[in-house]
Design a protein around this motif. Structure first.
Motif, short mmCIF file in Angstrom:
data_model
loop_
_atom_site.label_atom_id
_atom_site.label_comp_id
_atom_site.label_asym_id
_atom_site.label_seq_id
_atom_site.Cartn_x
_atom_site.Cartn_y
_atom_site.Cartn_z
N GLU A 90 -37.13 14.17 6.87
CA GLU A 90 -38.10 15.26 6.99
C GLU A 90 -37.44 16.55 7.46
N MET A 91 -36.52 16.46 8.43
CA MET A 91 -35.85 17.66 8.94
C MET A 91 -34.97 18.31 7.88
N ALA A 92 -34.45 17.49 6.97
CA ALA A 92 -33.59 18.01 5.90
C ALA A 92 -34.39 18.46 4.68
N GLY A 93 -35.72 18.36 4.78
CA GLY A 93 -36.57 18.78 3.67
C GLY A 93 -36.57 17.82 2.50
N PHE A 131 -26.97 6.04 -5.33
CA PHE A 131 -27.00 7.48 -5.58
C PHE A 131 -26.36 8.20 -4.41
N LEU A 132 -25.95 9.40 -4.64
CA LEU A 132 -25.41 10.27 -3.61
C LEU A 132 -26.31 11.49 -3.49
N PRO A 133 -26.36 12.09 -2.31
CA PRO A 133 -27.17 13.30 -2.17
C PRO A 133 -26.51 14.45 -2.93
N SER A 134 -27.34 15.36 -3.38
CA SER A 134 -26.79 16.58 -3.99
C SER A 134 -26.07 17.37 -2.90
N VAL A 135 -25.30 18.34 -3.29
CA VAL A 135 -24.60 19.18 -2.31
C VAL A 135 -25.62 19.85 -1.39
N GLU A 136 -26.69 20.37 -1.97
CA GLU A 136 -27.72 21.03 -1.17
C GLU A 136 -28.35 20.07 -0.17
N ALA A 137 -28.67 18.85 -0.61
CA ALA A 137 -29.26 17.86 0.29
C ALA A 137 -28.27 17.48 1.39
N LEU A 138 -27.00 17.31 1.03
CA LEU A 138 -26.00 16.95 2.03
C LEU A 138 -25.84 18.05 3.07
N LEU A 139 -25.81 19.29 2.64
CA LEU A 139 -25.70 20.40 3.59
C LEU A 139 -26.92 20.47 4.51
N ILE A 155 -26.48 17.62 7.07
CA ILE A 155 -25.47 17.99 8.07
C ILE A 155 -26.07 18.95 9.09
N GLU A 156 -26.78 19.96 8.60
CA GLU A 156 -27.41 20.94 9.50
C GLU A 156 -28.47 20.28 10.37
N ALA A 157 -29.28 19.41 9.80
CA ALA A 157 -30.34 18.74 10.56
C ALA A 157 -29.76 17.86 11.66
N CYS A 158 -28.55 17.36 11.46
CA CYS A 158 -27.87 16.54 12.48
C CYS A 158 -27.17 17.39 13.53
N GLY A 159 -27.23 18.71 13.37
CA GLY A 159 -26.61 19.61 14.34
C GLY A 159 -25.10 19.65 14.24
N MET A 160 -24.60 19.42 13.04
CA MET A 160 -23.15 19.41 12.82
C MET A 160 -22.76 20.57 11.92
N THR A 161 -21.46 20.83 11.90
CA THR A 161 -20.91 21.76 10.92
C THR A 161 -20.32 20.94 9.78
N GLU A 162 -20.09 21.61 8.67
CA GLU A 162 -19.45 20.92 7.53
C GLU A 162 -18.06 20.45 7.93
N GLU A 163 -17.36 21.27 8.70
CA GLU A 163 -16.01 20.90 9.16
C GLU A 163 -16.06 19.59 9.95
N GLN A 164 -17.00 19.47 10.84
CA GLN A 164 -17.12 18.26 11.65
C GLN A 164 -17.46 17.05 10.77
N PHE A 165 -18.39 17.21 9.85
CA PHE A 165 -18.80 16.10 8.99
C PHE A 165 -17.63 15.58 8.16
N PHE A 166 -16.82 16.49 7.62
CA PHE A 166 -15.74 16.08 6.74
C PHE A 166 -14.40 15.89 7.46
N TYR A 167 -14.38 16.06 8.77
CA TYR A 167 -13.16 15.86 9.54
C TYR A 167 -12.66 14.43 9.37
N ARG A 168 -11.37 14.23 9.45
CA ARG A 168 -10.78 12.92 9.16
C ARG A 168 -11.38 11.79 9.98
N ASP A 169 -11.77 12.07 11.23
CA ASP A 169 -12.43 11.06 12.08
C ASP A 169 -13.63 11.72 12.74
#
Length: 102
Positions: free
Chosen positions: A27-30, A45-53, A56-70
């Motif tokens: 719901e928070m990610a629309g 299935f995988l989320p679209s780029v828009e859904a994934l972004l 990530i935002e709804a979880c209070g993260m940045t894209e850098e943090q989400f894709f960081y190696r760990d």
């Protein structure tokens, strides 16, 4: 490059770290209220780029943090980098040398 399974696992980790239920995150990610639940439960299935972004935002993260190696060590690693940022190069090298001994 992350596999489909790794992306889904990171969504699950991000959701748990944010303290969100699958429904709340959807719901928070629309997204449809069952979207995250279906995604995490192995629907093919995988989320679209828009859904994934949005996730990530709804979880209070940045894209850098989400894709960081760990994803789980991001904050600690960034604290180390910030602490070392203004050190002279010889001290940085000494720290790296010390860490490599383990």
């Amino acid at each position: 490059m992350l596999s489909k399974e790794e992306i889904i696992e990171r969504i699950s980790v991000a959701r748990h770290n944010a303290g969100l239920s699958a429904k709340a995150l959807s719901e928070m990610a629309g997204l449809n209220k069952g979207y995250i639940n279906r995604l995490e439960n192995g629907k093919d299935f995988l989320p679209s780029v828009e859904a994934l972004l949005n996730i990530i935002e709804a979880c209070g993260m940045t894209e850098e943090q989400f894709f960081y190696r760990d994803i789980n060590s991001y904050n600690q690693d960034m604290q180390l980098i910030d602490a070392m940022k203004n050190l002279p190069n010889d001290k940085k090298l000494a720290i790296v040398t010390l860490l490599k001994k383990d």
